[in-house]
Scaffold this motif. Structure first.
Motif, short mmCIF file in Angstrom:
data_model
loop_
_atom_site.label_atom_id
_atom_site.label_comp_id
_atom_site.label_asym_id
_atom_site.label_seq_id
_atom_site.Cartn_x
_atom_site.Cartn_y
_atom_site.Cartn_z
N MET A 1 14.70 -81.47 -38.22
CA MET A 1 14.46 -82.46 -39.29
C MET A 1 15.50 -82.44 -40.39
N LEU A 2 16.54 -81.63 -40.24
CA LEU A 2 17.58 -81.60 -41.27
C LEU A 2 18.94 -81.53 -40.60
N SER A 3 19.86 -82.36 -41.04
CA SER A 3 21.19 -82.39 -40.43
C SER A 3 22.08 -81.30 -41.00
N ILE A 4 21.66 -80.06 -40.81
CA ILE A 4 22.49 -78.97 -41.31
C ILE A 4 22.58 -77.85 -40.28
N TYR A 5 23.65 -77.05 -40.41
CA TYR A 5 23.69 -75.79 -39.71
C TYR A 5 23.59 -74.70 -40.76
N ALA A 6 22.69 -73.79 -40.60
CA ALA A 6 22.55 -72.71 -41.56
C ALA A 6 22.34 -71.41 -40.82
N GLY A 7 23.24 -70.49 -41.01
CA GLY A 7 23.11 -69.20 -40.35
C GLY A 7 23.46 -68.06 -41.27
N ASP B 1 34.14 -82.12 -39.48
CA ASP B 1 33.78 -83.10 -40.51
C ASP B 1 32.83 -82.51 -41.55
N GLU B 2 32.10 -81.49 -41.17
CA GLU B 2 31.11 -80.90 -42.07
C GLU B 2 31.78 -80.19 -43.25
N LEU B 3 31.14 -80.25 -44.38
CA LEU B 3 31.49 -79.37 -45.49
C LEU B 3 31.04 -77.97 -45.09
N GLU B 4 31.83 -76.97 -45.48
CA GLU B 4 31.44 -75.60 -45.11
C GLU B 4 31.31 -74.72 -46.35
N PHE B 5 30.27 -73.90 -46.35
CA PHE B 5 30.00 -72.99 -47.47
C PHE B 5 29.77 -71.60 -46.90
N LEU B 6 30.50 -70.64 -47.43
CA LEU B 6 30.33 -69.25 -47.00
C LEU B 6 30.01 -68.38 -48.21
N PRO B 7 28.73 -68.14 -48.47
CA PRO B 7 28.39 -67.22 -49.57
C PRO B 7 28.67 -65.79 -49.13
N ILE B 8 29.32 -65.03 -50.00
CA ILE B 8 29.69 -63.65 -49.65
C ILE B 8 28.69 -62.68 -50.28
N TYR B 9 28.12 -61.79 -49.44
CA TYR B 9 27.11 -60.85 -49.93
C TYR B 9 27.69 -59.46 -50.16
N ASP C 1 25.53 -87.63 -44.20
CA ASP C 1 24.16 -87.56 -43.71
C ASP C 1 23.15 -87.55 -44.86
N PHE C 2 23.64 -87.27 -46.05
CA PHE C 2 22.73 -87.20 -47.19
C PHE C 2 23.00 -88.31 -48.19
N LEU C 3 23.81 -89.28 -47.77
CA LEU C 3 24.07 -90.44 -48.63
C LEU C 3 23.53 -91.68 -47.94
N ASP C 4 23.33 -92.70 -48.70
CA ASP C 4 22.87 -93.99 -48.18
C ASP C 4 23.88 -94.51 -47.15
N THR C 5 23.40 -94.93 -45.96
CA THR C 5 24.33 -95.32 -44.90
C THR C 5 25.15 -96.57 -45.25
N GLU D 1 11.51 -77.79 -45.09
CA GLU D 1 12.63 -78.73 -44.99
C GLU D 1 12.77 -79.57 -46.26
N MET D 2 11.66 -79.75 -47.00
CA MET D 2 11.74 -80.47 -48.28
C MET D 2 12.53 -79.65 -49.30
N PHE D 3 12.22 -78.35 -49.36
CA PHE D 3 12.90 -77.49 -50.32
C PHE D 3 14.37 -77.31 -49.92
N ALA D 4 14.63 -77.24 -48.60
CA ALA D 4 16.02 -77.10 -48.14
C ALA D 4 16.80 -78.37 -48.48
N LYS D 5 16.17 -79.54 -48.26
CA LYS D 5 16.83 -80.80 -48.56
C LYS D 5 17.12 -80.92 -50.06
N ALA D 6 16.16 -80.49 -50.85
CA ALA D 6 16.34 -80.51 -52.31
C ALA D 6 17.59 -79.71 -52.69
N ARG D 7 17.78 -78.55 -52.03
CA ARG D 7 18.94 -77.70 -52.36
C ARG D 7 20.25 -78.33 -51.88
N VAL D 8 20.20 -79.10 -50.77
CA VAL D 8 21.42 -79.80 -50.34
C VAL D 8 21.84 -80.80 -51.42
#
Lengths: 243, 243
Positions: free
Chosen positions: A12-18, A36-44, A93-97, A144-151
């Protein structure tokens, strides 16, 4: 260079999260590639290295986020003890088509001025990404609502800080609104001869005024934009196997 | 009773958001009315009274949020010094359109078990609503992204706390997935005679098994749902001025 096809792993969400320590197919080193995807790598933990095409090395440490813009070639490497997460999604994917073309065009125009690879140190961004990982791993009701909110928070941060261009704002600008009929006209008649003076007359504009507001709205001349649309249409036809 | 048409006052976002002390067209008292939008009234000062159709009075104080579910009749009144905000939006504007029918049906079914009017004391909800007001009044770059993020947070909170039914979850449940072909079939052939045993055979189910999973998936019998779809289609035709 490898064109990576990013899989979406969240229903239900067009993301990859690992989350996890291993990056890109289990290897600690990933050769130059883009997607094409934006990529984010948080470092722990530890240090993470990201390389742009010209060989510039970006080092990130715990609490940082490596950001790689859409379509930007990048390679990565890290030490054994480095721990990071990986989040990827397509901006559109998160903007108006309906604004997709303007998004695509403006992002092409801005790819020079926009960030390619960046090391970001923003606790709000870091937290938003980690909240996505947390929601997805816990899978509680409405995760998925909370995840979408964070996107949307992440996009908001990137727009507000000028790291990405706010395409919806471009689209809704007075200049773009004025030339919208011309954009629709181009979209329909791109395969025919399109005459600049004819289209200006249709819109009730003087041709030189039309050229000026077109350039100011889109950031490119009428001819440049027309060529862009023709290339897009050709790409689509090739993808569909038409001639 | 008045059926209120809620205006949207935020560009690029299907919401109405108005901070301020005055509620409903400048009056301190609003007669019984209803609207499709979910309504949220965060209370900043004083006491606010909300009445449901049966006359029950709900009192809210500073820090509380009055929640009124979609379509639920309500009246409001408050003292002169009471200060509150007003946020309204339609749940379906923020959900995937393909699931709209199931959303509509499940929300009709759940209107009895779901909250009608509620006084909620949840700091996260209160803060999310106020962030929307803040973003909209300041109108900084990408304010609509941050506001949209907060709308998803609000829906997430309502779903997670069981105040609203999570329609996307219903739609994605195993039971609903099993009968999806039947739902599509009804959607296309609603104007014809639809035979329960025929549709079960088409899906490869025994009729009595089909009835059981249909009821368990949708919460209503096959015939009840078919009638609902027919009524929806008729409403649409009337709205379009067809016969």
């Amino acid at each position: 260079m490898r064109n990576e096809v990013v899989k979406r792993n969240v229903k239900m969400l067009s993301i990859y999260a690992g989350p996890g320590t291993l990056v890109h197919e289990g290897r600690r080193i990933s050769a130059l590639h883009r997607h094409d995807e934006l990529e984010f790598l948080p470092i722990y933990q530890g240090t993470f290295h990201c390389y742009s095409e010209d060989g510039t090395c970006y080092d990130a440490h715990a609490g940082d986020v490596i950001f790689v813009n859409s379509g930007v070639p990048h390679a990565t490497a890290c030490e054994d003890e480095t721990q990071c997460g990986l989040l990827q999604f397509k901006q559109k994917d998160f903007l108006d088509t309906e604004i997709e073309r303007v998004v695509r065009y403006s992002s092409r125009l801005d790819s020079l001025s926009e960030a390619g690879v960046r090391v970001l140190h923003d606790p709000a961004l870091f937290e938003a990404i980690n909240r996505i990982f947390k929601e997805i791993s816990e899978k509680q009701v409405a995760y998925e609502m909370f995840a979408k909110a964070r996107v949307y928070d992440i996009l908001g941060i990137l727009y507000r800080d000028g790291i990405l261009t706010d395409a919806e704002r471009i689209y809704n600008s007075k200049e773009v609104q004025k030339i919208l009929p011309a954009l629709s006209y181009i979209n329909e008649k791109y395969a025919e001869d399109i005459d600049l003076s004819e289209i200006s007359t249709l819109l009730g504009f003087d041709p030189s005024y039309f050229c000026r507001i077109f350039k100011s709205a889109i950031g490119a001349t009428f001819t440049e934009y027309l060529n862009f649309v023709r290339i897009c249409k050709a790409e689509k036809m090739i993808a569909k196997g038409e001639n």
